[in-house]
Scaffold this motif. Structure first.
Motif, mmCIF file in Angstrom:
data_model
loop_
_atom_site.group_PDB
_atom_site.id
_atom_site.type_symbol
_atom_site.label_atom_id
_atom_site.label_comp_id
_atom_site.label_asym_id
_atom_site.label_seq_id
_atom_site.Cartn_x
_atom_site.Cartn_y
_atom_site.Cartn_z
ATOM 1 N N VAL A 209 16.131 31.685 21.349
ATOM 2 C CA VAL A 209 15.933 31.295 22.747
ATOM 3 C C VAL A 209 14.501 30.822 22.965
ATOM 4 O O VAL A 209 14.254 29.816 23.646
ATOM 5 C CB VAL A 209 16.263 32.470 23.694
ATOM 6 N N GLY A 210 13.542 31.527 22.374
ATOM 7 C CA GLY A 210 12.146 31.141 22.522
ATOM 8 C C GLY A 210 11.859 29.784 21.913
ATOM 9 O O GLY A 210 11.107 28.973 22.485
ATOM 10 N N ALA A 211 12.450 29.495 20.752
ATOM 11 C CA ALA A 211 12.237 28.206 20.098
ATOM 12 C C ALA A 211 12.849 27.074 20.913
ATOM 13 O O ALA A 211 12.259 25.999 21.046
ATOM 14 C CB ALA A 211 12.842 28.236 18.695
ATOM 15 N N ILE A 212 14.040 27.318 21.458
ATOM 16 C CA ILE A 212 14.687 26.297 22.287
ATOM 17 C C ILE A 212 13.848 26.010 23.529
ATOM 18 O O ILE A 212 13.644 24.847 23.905
ATOM 19 C CB ILE A 212 16.109 26.741 22.682
ATOM 20 N N SER A 213 13.339 27.053 24.157
ATOM 21 C CA SER A 213 12.526 26.869 25.364
ATOM 22 C C SER A 213 11.229 26.128 25.050
ATOM 23 O O SER A 213 10.802 25.244 25.801
ATOM 24 C CB SER A 213 12.208 28.219 25.998
ATOM 25 N N ALA A 214 10.594 26.487 23.922
ATOM 26 C CA ALA A 214 9.345 25.830 23.554
ATOM 27 C C ALA A 214 9.570 24.361 23.232
ATOM 28 O O ALA A 214 8.786 23.488 23.633
ATOM 29 C CB ALA A 214 8.718 26.547 22.354
ATOM 30 N N ALA A 215 10.649 24.063 22.508
ATOM 31 C CA ALA A 215 10.958 22.670 22.186
ATOM 32 C C ALA A 215 11.344 21.898 23.438
ATOM 33 O O ALA A 215 10.998 20.716 23.588
ATOM 34 C CB ALA A 215 12.089 22.617 21.162
ATOM 35 N N ALA A 216 12.043 22.569 24.341
ATOM 36 C CA ALA A 216 12.443 21.908 25.587
ATOM 37 C C ALA A 216 11.233 21.539 26.423
ATOM 38 O O ALA A 216 11.226 20.500 27.102
ATOM 39 C CB ALA A 216 13.374 22.824 26.387
ATOM 40 N N ALA A 217 10.179 22.373 26.360
ATOM 41 C CA ALA A 217 8.970 22.081 27.117
ATOM 42 C C ALA A 217 8.355 20.760 26.671
ATOM 43 O O ALA A 217 7.702 20.071 27.455
ATOM 44 C CB ALA A 217 7.957 23.205 26.945
ATOM 45 N N ILE A 218 8.576 20.383 25.401
ATOM 46 C CA ILE A 218 8.093 19.092 24.903
ATOM 47 C C ILE A 218 9.075 17.982 25.260
ATOM 48 O O ILE A 218 8.691 16.898 25.706
ATOM 49 C CB ILE A 218 7.901 19.162 23.377
ATOM 50 N N ALA A 219 10.361 18.271 25.066
ATOM 51 C CA ALA A 219 11.372 17.231 25.246
ATOM 52 C C ALA A 219 11.717 16.960 26.706
ATOM 53 O O ALA A 219 12.275 15.911 27.026
ATOM 54 C CB ALA A 219 12.660 17.628 24.502
ATOM 55 N N LEU A 220 11.369 17.901 27.586
ATOM 56 C CA LEU A 220 11.747 17.780 28.991
ATOM 57 C C LEU A 220 11.272 16.479 29.623
ATOM 58 O O LEU A 220 11.918 15.931 30.511
ATOM 59 C CB LEU A 220 11.156 18.949 29.790
ATOM 60 N N PHE A 221 10.151 15.973 29.169
ATOM 61 C CA PHE A 221 9.473 14.915 29.894
ATOM 62 C C PHE A 221 9.653 13.519 29.305
ATOM 63 O O PHE A 221 9.073 12.568 29.804
ATOM 64 C CB PHE A 221 7.985 15.242 29.998
ATOM 65 N N VAL A 222 10.431 13.402 28.233
ATOM 66 C CA VAL A 222 10.611 12.072 27.643
ATOM 67 C C VAL A 222 11.508 11.187 28.500
ATOM 68 O O VAL A 222 11.598 9.985 28.261
ATOM 69 C CB VAL A 222 11.186 12.172 26.219
ATOM 70 N N TYR A 223 12.180 11.780 29.494
ATOM 71 C CA TYR A 223 13.066 10.992 30.348
ATOM 72 C C TYR A 223 12.414 10.589 31.674
ATOM 73 O O TYR A 223 13.093 10.014 32.531
ATOM 74 C CB TYR A 223 14.346 11.779 30.636
ATOM 75 N N ILE A 224 11.138 10.898 31.850
ATOM 76 C CA ILE A 224 10.478 10.470 33.083
ATOM 77 C C ILE A 224 10.515 8.950 33.171
ATOM 78 O O ILE A 224 10.138 8.249 32.236
ATOM 79 C CB ILE A 224 9.031 10.988 33.133
ATOM 80 N N GLY A 225 10.972 8.446 34.275
ATOM 81 C CA GLY A 225 11.201 7.016 34.461
ATOM 82 C C GLY A 225 12.648 6.707 34.774
ATOM 83 O O GLY A 225 12.977 5.588 35.189
ATOM 84 N N LEU A 226 13.534 7.702 34.655
ATOM 85 C CA LEU A 226 14.958 7.462 34.933
ATOM 86 C C LEU A 226 15.203 7.093 36.389
ATOM 87 O O LEU A 226 16.234 6.503 36.731
ATOM 88 C CB LEU A 226 15.791 8.680 34.537
ATOM 89 N N GLU A 227 14.256 7.420 37.273
ATOM 90 C CA GLU A 227 14.415 7.172 38.706
ATOM 91 C C GLU A 227 13.913 5.794 39.130
ATOM 92 O O GLU A 227 14.002 5.436 40.307
ATOM 93 C CB GLU A 227 13.651 8.242 39.484
ATOM 94 N N THR A 228 13.401 4.996 38.195
ATOM 95 C CA THR A 228 12.686 3.779 38.569
ATOM 96 C C THR A 228 13.573 2.728 39.247
ATOM 97 O O THR A 228 13.081 1.958 40.070
ATOM 98 C CB THR A 228 11.998 3.159 37.340
ATOM 99 N N ALA A 229 14.867 2.681 38.915
ATOM 100 C CA ALA A 229 15.746 1.722 39.597
ATOM 101 C C ALA A 229 15.843 2.046 41.082
ATOM 102 O O ALA A 229 15.915 1.135 41.922
ATOM 103 C CB ALA A 229 17.136 1.721 38.965
ATOM 104 N N SER A 230 15.825 3.324 41.432
ATOM 105 C CA SER A 230 15.880 3.696 42.854
ATOM 106 C C SER A 230 14.562 3.374 43.549
ATOM 107 O O SER A 230 14.545 3.083 44.743
ATOM 108 C CB SER A 230 16.215 5.180 43.003
ATOM 109 N N VAL A 231 13.446 3.428 42.808
ATOM 110 C CA VAL A 231 12.158 3.114 43.404
ATOM 111 C C VAL A 231 12.076 1.639 43.793
ATOM 112 O O VAL A 231 11.482 1.284 44.811
ATOM 113 C CB VAL A 231 11.006 3.485 42.438
#
Length: 508
Positions: A209-231
């Motif tokens: 669980v700790g490894a998944i959470s730590a890796a997610a903290a890195i991977a969480l932000f690679v999708y920033i920009g998905l909202e740009t069509a609405s902008v």
């Protein structure tokens, strides 16, 4: 402003275009392919080309985290598509927060997102320079690095200033060019995987669980920009259909190349060689083809990815403050449009600020710059929280008249998107949260100043654009009452360009 229209037979009101800078519609608009390219191009920058190395310490455990993050990103993409159907127009999260929570919520969303956009551009530029210097300025002379960064920031700015047609063309071309090698790695590259390269499933020493959470903290932000069509929704043709489709399709396309491409890198580069590797995709390409030419091709792809990402984000930097300025919540200069319908002031200011922080990072306080990048990530999540909360608020208060299966679906997806956003907020770390809180509340005195300029005290009502719609055709809004405004009985739509719909969500 009142816009008189007639029904077109299906309950939607065809919005009339207004003079640049005066209304919510634009004469020069782009279609679904360009809207999708803006989403995909804004998500895929230089970060994906370094991501496998960042995830390598967690082994294949990180792929589990990646899948969870992808589900959350798609949930957010669906929410943004639904929100745009009810509250159309350029501004995206700002419009949704203001519609649900009034001026203050709208301003805080616009403020945080504006910080994210131009600080994020500085971060992209610095990463982009690293790939360019594989070919030039190999000694990393600071003056040369700054010069390269300025080229990376201002070329997209000039392309944006030249007009919607040129920026759309450039976005389409760069998105296709950077997708080709990533798509290759996500498909053909899978056949070159060797299981021995994966190493241990969880080499981190943490619990699963700790490894998944730590890796997610890195991977969480690679999708920033998905909202740009609405902008940029006000610039999209048939936004009631195309914004939702572009958001979801663009996110899914990125998820496909992200997950499978990262898996290919894990399986073609030995685990020990992947940790601290500065060009993991290049190493994987060299492992597949032998020699160094394939790695250089991936380096060129990273350069194209970075410049295309900067092109999309340069427009985004100006689009949301433009929407807020039209409502008097940002300085009025941000609302001024050129003859080509481009927010020149917003683009120049954002690019100048990004240039300053980029140049500063090459001379002093490199670690501080890294912290500022984390800050920009945190400020990006705040608009996500406001947007998901706005959709949940509407579903609870006004969405209950929808068909039960649709309501249940939308509630589940929206709650998941909200929880995902809070998870992303927590994953940014304590230091980023501290400085993020400071940046967040710095907006408060600026909001007060804007209210003083408007000579207002207290909250002002969000006034929609009036439509005189012929309801005799039996068209129904999202609440089934045939007026084109979700949950209203006044026959109004939130903004020009609104279309009636019989479904709370969906992509149709």
């Amino acid at each position: 402003m009142t816009v008189t229209t007639s029904s077109n037979g299906n309950g939607s009101a065809p919005a009339e275009t207004t003079a640049p800078g005066k209304g919510k519609e634009f004469v020069n608009r782009f279609g679904l392919p360009t809207a999708t390219a803006i989403v995909a191009g804004s998500i895929i920058g230089t970060g994906i080309f370094a991501l496998p190395s960042a995830l390598a310490p967690y082994g294949l455990t990180s792929m589990v985290a990646f899948l969870l993050v992808t589900i959350g990103a798609i949930a957010l993409a669906l929410v943004f598509g639904w929100l745009n159907k009810r509250v159309p127009g350029s501004g995206g999260p700002y419009l949704y927060a203001r519609d649900a929570f009034g001026d203050f919520g709208g301003f805080l969303t616009a403020w945080c997102y504006w910080l994210t956009a131009w600080i994020g551009n500085a971060a992209i530029a610095v990463a982009w320079v690293g790939y360019v210097e594989v070919f030039v300025n190999k000694g990393h002379n600071p003056w040369g690095s700054v010069a390269i960064a300025m080229v990376g920031l201002w070329i997209p700015a000039f392309i944006n200033l030249s007009g919607v047609k040129n920026l759309g063309w450039f976005q389409n071309v760069t998105t296709v060019l950077k997708f080709i090698p990533l798509l290759f790695m996500a498909t053909v590259g899978l056949f070159f995987i060797k299981s021995a390269n994966f190493g241990k499933f969880n080499p981190s020493g943490l619990s699963l669980v700790g490894a998944i959470s730590a890796a997610a903290a890195i991977a969480l932000f690679v999708y920033i920009g998905l909202e740009t069509a609405s902008v940029v929704a006000g610039r999209v043709r048939s936004p009631e259909r195309n914004v939702a489709r572009a958001t979801v399709w663009g996110t899914i396309a990125c998820a496909f190349v992200y997950i499978l491409g990262t898996l290919t890198v894990f399986g073609t580069v030995p685990h020990a060689a992947l940790i601290n590797n500065t060009a993991p995709f290049s190493s994987a390409a060299n492992a597949i083809f032998g020699g160094t030419w394939a790695g250089q091709v991936m380096g060129v792809a990273a350069i194209i990815a970075g410049i295309g990402c900067l092109n999309g984000w340069t427009l985004i930097c100006a689009e949301m403050p433009m929407a807020a300025a039209k409502d008097g919540l940002f300085p009025k200069e941000f609302a001024n449009l050129s003859e080509k319908e481009i927010p020149v002031f917003g683009i120049i200011v954002a690019t100048a600020l990004a240039s300053l922080i980029t140049a500063f990072s090459y001379w002093k306080f490199q670690s501080v710059f890294t912290d500022i990048v984390l800050l920009s990530v945190l400020t990006a999540v705040i608009p996500y929280i406001f947007s998901a909360a706005a959709e949940l608020y509407w579903l609870i208060v006004k969405g209950r008249v929808a068909n039960w299966p649709h309501l249940a679906r939308d509630m589940v997806v929206t709650v998941f998107a909200l929880v995902f956003s809070f998870w992303a907020l927590a994953g940014s770390g304590y230091q980023a949260a501290y400085f993020g809180g400071m940046a967040f509340f710095i907006g408060v005195p600026i909001y007060i100043w804007m209210k003083v300029q408007r000579k207002e005290y207290g909250e002002t009502a969000v006034v929609p654009v009036d439509y005189h719609v012929d309801n005799s055709n039996g068209a129904a809004g999202a609440n089934g009452n045939g007026n084109g405004n979700a949950g209203s009985t006044t026959g109004t739509a939130p903004l020009a360009g609104s279309h009636a719909t019989t479904d709370v969500g969906g992509l149709s």
